[in-house]
Enzyme design. Sequence first.
Site, mmCIF file in Angstrom:
data_model
loop_
_atom_site.group_PDB
_atom_site.id
_atom_site.type_symbol
_atom_site.label_atom_id
_atom_site.label_comp_id
_atom_site.label_asym_id
_atom_site.label_seq_id
_atom_site.Cartn_x
_atom_site.Cartn_y
_atom_site.Cartn_z
ATOM 1 N N SER A 16 46.195 29.642 88.446
ATOM 2 C CA SER A 16 45.825 30.404 87.256
ATOM 3 C C SER A 16 44.367 30.133 86.946
ATOM 4 O O SER A 16 43.842 29.074 87.291
ATOM 5 C CB SER A 16 46.692 29.993 86.059
ATOM 6 O OG SER A 16 46.218 30.576 84.866
ATOM 7 N N ASN A 18 43.481 30.592 83.690
ATOM 8 C CA ASN A 18 43.571 30.514 82.241
ATOM 9 C C ASN A 18 43.173 29.115 81.765
ATOM 10 O O ASN A 18 43.832 28.128 82.081
ATOM 11 C CB ASN A 18 45.005 30.841 81.799
ATOM 12 C CG ASN A 18 45.156 30.911 80.302
ATOM 13 O OD1 ASN A 18 44.943 29.937 79.603
ATOM 14 N ND2 ASN A 18 45.560 32.074 79.810
ATOM 15 N N ALA A 19 42.090 29.048 80.997
ATOM 16 C CA ALA A 19 41.570 27.752 80.549
ATOM 17 C C ALA A 19 42.554 27.035 79.630
ATOM 18 O O ALA A 19 42.665 25.801 79.662
ATOM 19 C CB ALA A 19 40.239 27.941 79.840
ATOM 20 N N GLY A 20 43.273 27.796 78.805
ATOM 21 C CA GLY A 20 44.247 27.194 77.907
ATOM 22 C C GLY A 20 45.378 26.526 78.666
ATOM 23 O O GLY A 20 45.819 25.427 78.323
ATOM 24 N N ASP A 77 55.153 32.041 85.476
ATOM 25 C CA ASP A 77 55.241 33.449 85.116
ATOM 26 C C ASP A 77 56.109 33.523 83.871
ATOM 27 O O ASP A 77 57.098 32.785 83.753
ATOM 28 C CB ASP A 77 55.844 34.287 86.255
ATOM 29 C CG ASP A 77 55.528 35.768 86.093
ATOM 30 O OD1 ASP A 77 54.372 36.091 85.752
ATOM 31 O OD2 ASP A 77 56.419 36.610 86.312
ATOM 32 N N SER A 78 55.717 34.349 82.939
ATOM 33 C CA SER A 78 56.444 34.390 81.670
ATOM 34 C C SER A 78 56.351 35.766 81.044
ATOM 35 O O SER A 78 55.516 36.586 81.426
ATOM 36 C CB SER A 78 55.887 33.330 80.706
ATOM 37 O OG SER A 78 54.502 33.547 80.482
ATOM 38 N N GLY A 164 49.829 37.569 72.269
ATOM 39 C CA GLY A 164 50.876 38.415 72.839
ATOM 40 C C GLY A 164 51.788 38.986 71.767
ATOM 41 O O GLY A 164 51.345 39.547 70.759
ATOM 42 N N LYS A 186 54.513 25.026 67.858
ATOM 43 C CA LYS A 186 54.920 26.008 68.863
ATOM 44 C C LYS A 186 54.981 25.357 70.241
ATOM 45 O O LYS A 186 55.935 25.572 71.001
ATOM 46 C CB LYS A 186 53.952 27.192 68.886
ATOM 47 C CG LYS A 186 54.317 28.226 69.944
ATOM 48 C CD LYS A 186 53.233 29.276 70.145
ATOM 49 C CE LYS A 186 53.577 30.169 71.319
ATOM 50 N NZ LYS A 186 52.493 31.113 71.667
#
Length: 208
Positions: A16, A18-20, A77-78, A164, A186
């Site tokens: 990935s 994605n930095a997060g 994957d989500s 999202g 969360k």
Amino acid sequence: MQADPNPSLNRVVLASGNAGKLREFSALFAPLGIALIPQGELGVPDAPEPHCTFLENALEKARHASRLTGLPALADDSGLCVDALAGAPGVYSARYASLNGGEKSDEANNALLIRELAGRTDRRACYVAVLVLVRSADDPRPLVGEGVWYGEIARTPAGGNGFGYDPYFYLPDQGKTAAELAPADKNAVSHRAMALRELLAKLDRATR
């Protein structure tokens, strides 16, 4: 690149950019002595995601990154699955609106979701996350963690946190949407948190 037949798990490619995700996963894997390297730093392009299940897409991404680097790889994957929509948007959650003639954005995705649910009384839904760790590109026993977070789709959005579908993902037991939860709260109860706990438990057993 030729894979190491006895790969060390000291260095793992994160499939990935994605930095997060890198920050979150790195913090959780560090106590195990595992350093995560984003695939972009190793010149690995994004993998195709042609499958209709979260598991197959996560496995595709993990094997792709491992094959091109010769290192173990972690992928996820989500997405959101809505009962009244036969599980849609599912694996297409991030592209839901764009695949239906709209733009690719959270706002467009949410607008389409609410239109599709107009007049329906069944608002049940769940967030699903699947994490896959392969020790080599052809690992016959990949480690898999799955998390399912149950809720329902609210008629109006609430909350400014998350991303999202979070403003519409209502949690009856919390009395609020995912976007109303503090980020730390969360991250402790979400689908990704559940999937990661399951994967880490399996990894701990596998590395003893």
